[in-house]
Enzyme design. Sequence first.
Site, PDB file in Angstrom:
ATOM      1  CE  LYS A  12      -4.034  -1.728   2.609  1.00  0.00           C
ATOM      2  NZ  LYS A  12      -4.850  -1.498   3.833  1.00  0.00           N
ATOM      3  CG  ASP A  68     -10.276  -1.917   6.326  1.00  0.00           C
ATOM      4  OD1 ASP A  68      -9.218  -2.587   6.274  1.00  0.00           O
ATOM      5  OD2 ASP A  68     -11.335  -2.394   6.763  1.00  0.00           O
ATOM      6  CB  THR A  69      -8.626  -2.225   0.607  1.00  0.00           C
ATOM      7  OG1 THR A  69      -8.129  -0.898   0.432  1.00  0.00           O
ATOM      8  CG2 THR A  69      -8.985  -2.794  -0.763  1.00  0.00           C
ATOM      9  CG  PHE A 148      -0.746  -6.338  -2.155  1.00  0.00           C
ATOM     10  CD1 PHE A 148      -0.719  -5.225  -2.993  1.00  0.00           C
ATOM     11  CD2 PHE A 148      -1.623  -6.332  -1.074  1.00  0.00           C
ATOM     12  CE1 PHE A 148      -1.559  -4.142  -2.748  1.00  0.00           C
ATOM     13  CE2 PHE A 148      -2.456  -5.242  -0.823  1.00  0.00           C
ATOM     14  CZ  PHE A 148      -2.424  -4.155  -1.670  1.00  0.00           C
ATOM     15  CE1 TYR A 150      -9.199 -12.756  -1.597  1.00  0.00           C
ATOM     16  CE2 TYR A 150      -8.534 -10.763  -0.443  1.00  0.00           C
ATOM     17  CZ  TYR A 150      -9.111 -12.010  -0.434  1.00  0.00           C
ATOM     18  OH  TYR A 150      -9.614 -12.524   0.748  1.00  0.00           O
ATOM     19  CG  ASP A 151      -3.127  -6.949  -6.818  1.00  0.00           C
ATOM     20  OD1 ASP A 151      -4.281  -6.495  -6.704  1.00  0.00           O
ATOM     21  OD2 ASP A 151      -2.113  -6.294  -6.532  1.00  0.00           O
ATOM     22  CE  LYS A 171      -3.539  -2.871  -7.177  1.00  0.00           C
ATOM     23  NZ  LYS A 171      -3.089  -3.548  -5.963  1.00  0.00           N
ATOM     24  CG  HIS A 176      -9.002  -0.550  -5.099  1.00  0.00           C
ATOM     25  ND1 HIS A 176      -8.546  -1.250  -6.196  1.00  0.00           N
ATOM     26  CD2 HIS A 176      -8.262  -0.982  -4.051  1.00  0.00           C
ATOM     27  CE1 HIS A 176      -7.594  -2.084  -5.820  1.00  0.00           C
ATOM     28  NE2 HIS A 176      -7.391  -1.942  -4.522  1.00  0.00           N
ATOM     29  NE  ARG A 177      -4.271   0.755  -1.201  1.00  0.00           N
ATOM     30  CZ  ARG A 177      -4.478  -0.497  -1.618  1.00  0.00           C
ATOM     31  NH1 ARG A 177      -3.979  -0.924  -2.771  1.00  0.00           N
ATOM     32  NH2 ARG A 177      -5.187  -1.335  -0.901  1.00  0.00           N
TER      33      ARG A 177
END
Length: 197
Positions: A12, A68-69, A148, A150-151, A171, A176-177
Amino acid sequence: MTLVFATNNQHKIEEVRSVLPPSLNIITLREAGIDIDIPEPHDTLEANAREKAATIAKMCGANCFSEDTGLEVTALDGEPGVRSARYSGDGRSPADNIVKLLGRLEGRNNRSARFRTVICLLLDGSEHLFEGICPGRIADAADGADGFGYDPIFIPDGSSTTFARMSLAEKNSYSHRRKAMDKLVAFLNTLPLKRES
Ligand code: ITT
């Protein structure tokens, strides 16, 4: 501006640092001398993000943000969602999480899913939440070695390959991030105007 990033996840940190404007400096927990397992006891991403940020703000007394993801799979009613890290048990094994998820989707036609990130920023004692969503689908099998979590099984809409086959920049063009970080940065950019008004 300098903010502490309340995470122990090195991936992250790399992703976030790669999209930061030069005006924003991120300090990691390690750099801040903080070594704890940050609690994630709640049943929503929002509540966990708030708890992580509050915990670290108390410890370091500085402005900080957390995130949090969760991976939300339509055919599984949004599972694993907030339980994404511990889906297969407290060992938090990404490989076991993937095996469990693929197993639960076996025989199902609907592979649609999304990653959802909630960022909580604690700035001068005020809390601000930012959400980023990446729609996509779950691959039939794990594919790729980068990234990393679930990628290896997530294919974002608009792509034919998993996140684990993409460079960081690729990516980030879907993620999302990055979308949630964009909102945080846009908010910070409004601050001088707010302070003048
Ligand atoms: P924190 O210290 O920030 O809490 P964490 O690794 O516990 O780090 P989360 O609780 O947000 O992070 O992550 C939930 C799960 O979702 C975990 O298994 C991650 O590997 C996975 N995950 C989060 N973001 C991801 C992404 O961008 N791609 C793939 N998997 C991701």
